[in-house]
Design an enzyme around this catalytic site. Sequence first.
Site, PDB file in Angstrom:
ATOM      1  N   ASP A 106     -27.520   6.300 -29.875  1.00  0.00           N
ATOM      2  CA  ASP A 106     -28.865   6.117 -29.350  1.00  0.00           C
ATOM      3  C   ASP A 106     -29.515   7.458 -29.016  1.00  0.00           C
ATOM      4  O   ASP A 106     -30.728   7.633 -29.202  1.00  0.00           O
ATOM      5  CB  ASP A 106     -28.853   5.202 -28.130  1.00  0.00           C
ATOM      6  CG  ASP A 106     -27.874   5.653 -27.046  1.00  0.00           C
ATOM      7  OD1 ASP A 106     -26.994   6.511 -27.339  1.00  0.00           O
ATOM      8  OD2 ASP A 106     -27.990   5.165 -25.916  1.00  0.00           O
ATOM      9  N   ILE A 119     -26.740  -2.028 -31.382  1.00  0.00           N
ATOM     10  CA  ILE A 119     -25.859  -3.005 -30.752  1.00  0.00           C
ATOM     11  C   ILE A 119     -24.972  -2.318 -29.723  1.00  0.00           C
ATOM     12  O   ILE A 119     -24.201  -1.418 -30.057  1.00  0.00           O
ATOM     13  CB  ILE A 119     -24.996  -3.724 -31.799  1.00  0.00           C
ATOM     14  CG1 ILE A 119     -25.916  -4.438 -32.805  1.00  0.00           C
ATOM     15  CG2 ILE A 119     -24.063  -4.723 -31.144  1.00  0.00           C
ATOM     16  CD1 ILE A 119     -25.188  -5.068 -33.959  1.00  0.00           C
ATOM     17  N   GLY A 120     -25.101  -2.733 -28.476  1.00  0.00           N
ATOM     18  CA  GLY A 120     -24.294  -2.191 -27.400  1.00  0.00           C
ATOM     19  C   GLY A 120     -23.314  -3.224 -26.883  1.00  0.00           C
ATOM     20  O   GLY A 120     -23.182  -4.324 -27.424  1.00  0.00           O
ATOM     21  N   THR A 132     -32.754  -0.433   6.326  1.00  0.00           N
ATOM     22  CA  THR A 132     -31.688   0.110   5.484  1.00  0.00           C
ATOM     23  C   THR A 132     -31.866  -0.301   4.029  1.00  0.00           C
ATOM     24  O   THR A 132     -31.675   0.518   3.115  1.00  0.00           O
ATOM     25  CB  THR A 132     -30.315  -0.372   5.992  1.00  0.00           C
ATOM     26  OG1 THR A 132     -30.139   0.095   7.332  1.00  0.00           O
ATOM     27  CG2 THR A 132     -29.182   0.163   5.123  1.00  0.00           C
TER      28      THR A 132
END
Length: 258
Positions: free
Chosen positions: A114, A28-29, A188
């Site tokens: 992680d 879980i982040g 670009t």
Amino acid sequence: MGYKSKLFSNRVILALLLTCMSEIVLDIGNSRAKGAFFSQGDLIENIVLPQDLMAAIGPWIDRHHPERMLVSSTADEHLDLQQWLPEYAEVQYLTIDTPLPIQNSYESDTLGQDRIANAVAGHLKNSAASLVIDAGSCVTYDWTVDGTYLGGSISPGLRMRTQAMHHFTGRLPQVEGPFPDEVLASTTTDALRSGAFHGLRLEIDGIIRLFRSRFPEGTVLITGGDALLLADRLENDIFADPLLTLRGLHAILTYHST
């Protein structure tokens, strides 16, 4: 049968019983949650949810009715994880004190969960030497040799590179993919895409060459959200597994319980 033989036999029996269990690991982040359901040691199903849909994780867990769970969380401290975790399962949290199947020589306590899960998964793939590359918001490189996690390096990920060029300049636009195969660009926007993508690609190839010069017998793996995008365009032959972190967490859960 001697005492040591009985102890060995009991440990083998326990390990066999554990592989028959139903288990879930959660990573879980702050922006999303990933989960995997394992049955008899095999990864059966995985799920990815943005944090605003985290409430869906509860029904998903209940559908599989796991006996054990391991939770790895770097989420905001105000996120109440407990509301989605079942009372019927044995729930463990990955911390700096969690027993690991590898030695950890990292010199600070800020090592991402992680990253250590990736190191464990790499060690399972090749116990002699492994390099795990996690290509997400940042790109992490984690080295594990002879059962010891040595550390690694961190650099900006693909989208962080394009965002930085836009944010820190006055006139360069924000660009997204697709990212070109050709290095030379005539506009670009394509030049920004080329620089971000090929700069990262060449960085990864360079670190892989450095790793293999030191550990020719080693294995290189790549995971993370951009793993499949990058793997096919690298010069080096590597293993790509977007679910590698979850496999590492499952290995930690299994080891922690034996």
